[in-house]
Design a protein around this motif. Structure first.
Motif, PDB file in Angstrom:
ATOM      1  N   GLY A   1      -2.040  61.739  -7.932  1.00 52.77           N
ATOM      2  CA  GLY A   1      -2.492  61.216  -9.223  1.00 52.77           C
ATOM      3  C   GLY A   1      -3.092  59.827  -9.089  1.00 52.77           C
ATOM      4  O   GLY A   1      -3.924  59.565  -8.227  1.00 52.77           O
TER       5      GLY A   1
ATOM      6  N   LEU B   1      -3.135  67.262 -15.124  1.00 53.05           N
ATOM      7  CA  LEU B   1      -3.122  65.794 -15.121  1.00 53.05           C
ATOM      8  C   LEU B   1      -2.232  65.256 -16.238  1.00 53.05           C
ATOM      9  O   LEU B   1      -1.497  64.285 -16.053  1.00 53.05           O
ATOM     10  CB  LEU B   1      -4.550  65.259 -15.266  1.00 53.05           C
TER      11      LEU B   1
ATOM     12  N   PHE C   1      -5.869  63.721  -8.281  1.00 53.42           N
ATOM     13  CA  PHE C   1      -5.138  64.228  -9.446  1.00 53.42           C
ATOM     14  C   PHE C   1      -5.336  65.732  -9.638  1.00 53.42           C
ATOM     15  O   PHE C   1      -4.831  66.315 -10.585  1.00 53.42           O
ATOM     16  CB  PHE C   1      -5.509  63.460 -10.717  1.00 53.42           C
TER      17      PHE C   1
ATOM     18  N   ILE D   1       1.345  65.466 -15.193  1.00 48.62           N
ATOM     19  CA  ILE D   1       1.663  64.386 -14.240  1.00 48.62           C
ATOM     20  C   ILE D   1       1.920  63.083 -14.983  1.00 48.62           C
ATOM     21  O   ILE D   1       2.889  62.373 -14.709  1.00 48.62           O
ATOM     22  CB  ILE D   1       0.518  64.208 -13.219  1.00 48.62           C
TER      23      ILE D   1
ATOM     24  N   GLN E   1       0.838  54.190 -12.435  1.00 46.15           N
ATOM     25  CA  GLN E   1       1.882  55.161 -12.775  1.00 46.15           C
ATOM     26  C   GLN E   1       2.762  54.681 -13.922  1.00 46.15           C
ATOM     27  O   GLN E   1       3.274  55.484 -14.704  1.00 46.15           O
ATOM     28  CB  GLN E   1       2.749  55.442 -11.545  1.00 46.15           C
TER      29      GLN E   1
ATOM     30  N   GLN F   1       4.552  66.412 -10.111  1.00 50.80           N
ATOM     31  CA  GLN F   1       3.318  66.355  -9.331  1.00 50.80           C
ATOM     32  C   GLN F   1       3.150  67.513  -8.357  1.00 50.80           C
ATOM     33  O   GLN F   1       2.138  67.588  -7.667  1.00 50.80           O
ATOM     34  CB  GLN F   1       3.275  65.029  -8.550  1.00 50.80           C
TER      35      GLN F   1
END
Length: 312
Positions: free
Chosen positions: A16, A81, A177, A84, A21, A90
């Protein structure tokens, strides 16, 4: 398609955007909004083209097909995505990863071929108006769209099958990603030189073929526009063409940056950002630029809303 006996990797981890994050929920909301707006805009185009007989022309048939492919294209990538960003999950299975890579490349290639068809359609309508109704009959329109999809499918099937049959013995972290072709090549333990060259040749084939057709068509359109007697007509035509060229520049520029290089190395972060342009930005712009700025579409929407109120 996939020979699991030749690999010890059963799943991959999509990295990603590790640098941001901590902004997972904010990015989730932003990308969810962009995704929903793209889907709604493209769905609106498909719906209004189907229900309004004034828009049942070759151009809007191609545009509605384009919108349908765009919806499928972004749905291949964006939902994963969003997962995530929201939950941090993930992982993606080996088979699902290669399926995502194939569908992404197949739909992407089909979209580029269809853009070339759209350019040819505009060229015939503006530069050869007397021949246009004869050439762009319903059968020819259907065959052109089917040909774009079939060509994209068979061209992209070959490198994915070849890559999926190579060995994957670790590592299993994809610095992207979604499961793109380039990052997957890096994770293979086999000699990937042949498949890299195949990928480069196919990327050049798809991008340069569609780009050449588009450039030639729009060049001839511009020459025709220059000969229009009214300055107002010229300004209107150039305004429409410039909007289309913005989308074309974003799509071709980002794809050339990602895929047209002899070796799929380095620039991982830049590749991710360029991929975001294709999967988030241009699908958001396409409904606005190609149709929602069009007076015919505005009138069709007003007519549909009026009929809806009268039925109530």
């Amino acid at each position: 398609m996939i020979d699991t006996n030749r690999t010890v990797v059963q799943e991959f981890i999509l990295e990603g955007f590790p640098a941001v994050q901590h902004l997972g929920k904010v990015l989730f909301l932003a990308h969810l909004l962009a995704y929903l707006v793209s889907i709604m805009g493209n769905t609106l185009i498909i719906t209004i083209t189907c229900i309004d007989h004034h828009l049942q022309t070759p151009m809007y048939f191609f545009l509605s097909s384009f919108s349908f492919l765009e919806c499928c294209f972004i749905t291949t990538v964006i939902p994963k995505l969003l997962v995530i960003f929201l939950s941090g999950r993930q992982t993606i299975s080996f088979v699902a990863c290669f399926m995502q890579a194939f569908v992404f490349l197949f739909l992407g290639a089909s979209v580029f071929f269809l853009m070339a068809v759209l350019s040819l359609d505009r060229y015939l309508a503006i530069c050869k108006p007397l021949y246009y109704p004869t050439i762009m009959n319903p059968r020819m329109c259907f065959l052109l769209v089917a040909g774009c999809v079939a060509l994209g499918f068979f061209l992209m099937m070959v490198p994915i099958i070849v890559l999926s049959q190579m060995s994957f013995c670790g590592p299993h972290i994809i610095p992207h990603f979604f499961c793109d072709f380039g990052p997957l090549i890096h994770l293979s333990c086999s000699d990937t030189r042949s498949v890299e060259m195949m990928a480069l040749v196919l990327a050049l084939c798809v991008l340069l073929t569609s780009l050449c057709i588009t450039v030639i068509a729009y060049s001839k359109i511009v020459i025709t526009i220059m000969h229009l007697p009214s300055a107002k007509e010229r300004q209107k035509a150039f305004s429409t063409c410039s909007s289309h060229l913005i989308v074309l520049s974003l799509m071709y520029g980002s794809c050339v940056f990602i895929y047209v290089k002899p070796k799929q190395t380095n620039r991982v972060n830049l590749n991710r950002e360029a991929a975001l342009v294709n999967t988030v930005v241009t699908p958001l712009l396409n409904p606005v630029i190609y149709t929602l700025r069009n007076k015919q579409v505005h009138q069709a929407l007003r007519n549909t809303l009026s009929r809806g109120r009268l039925q109530k």
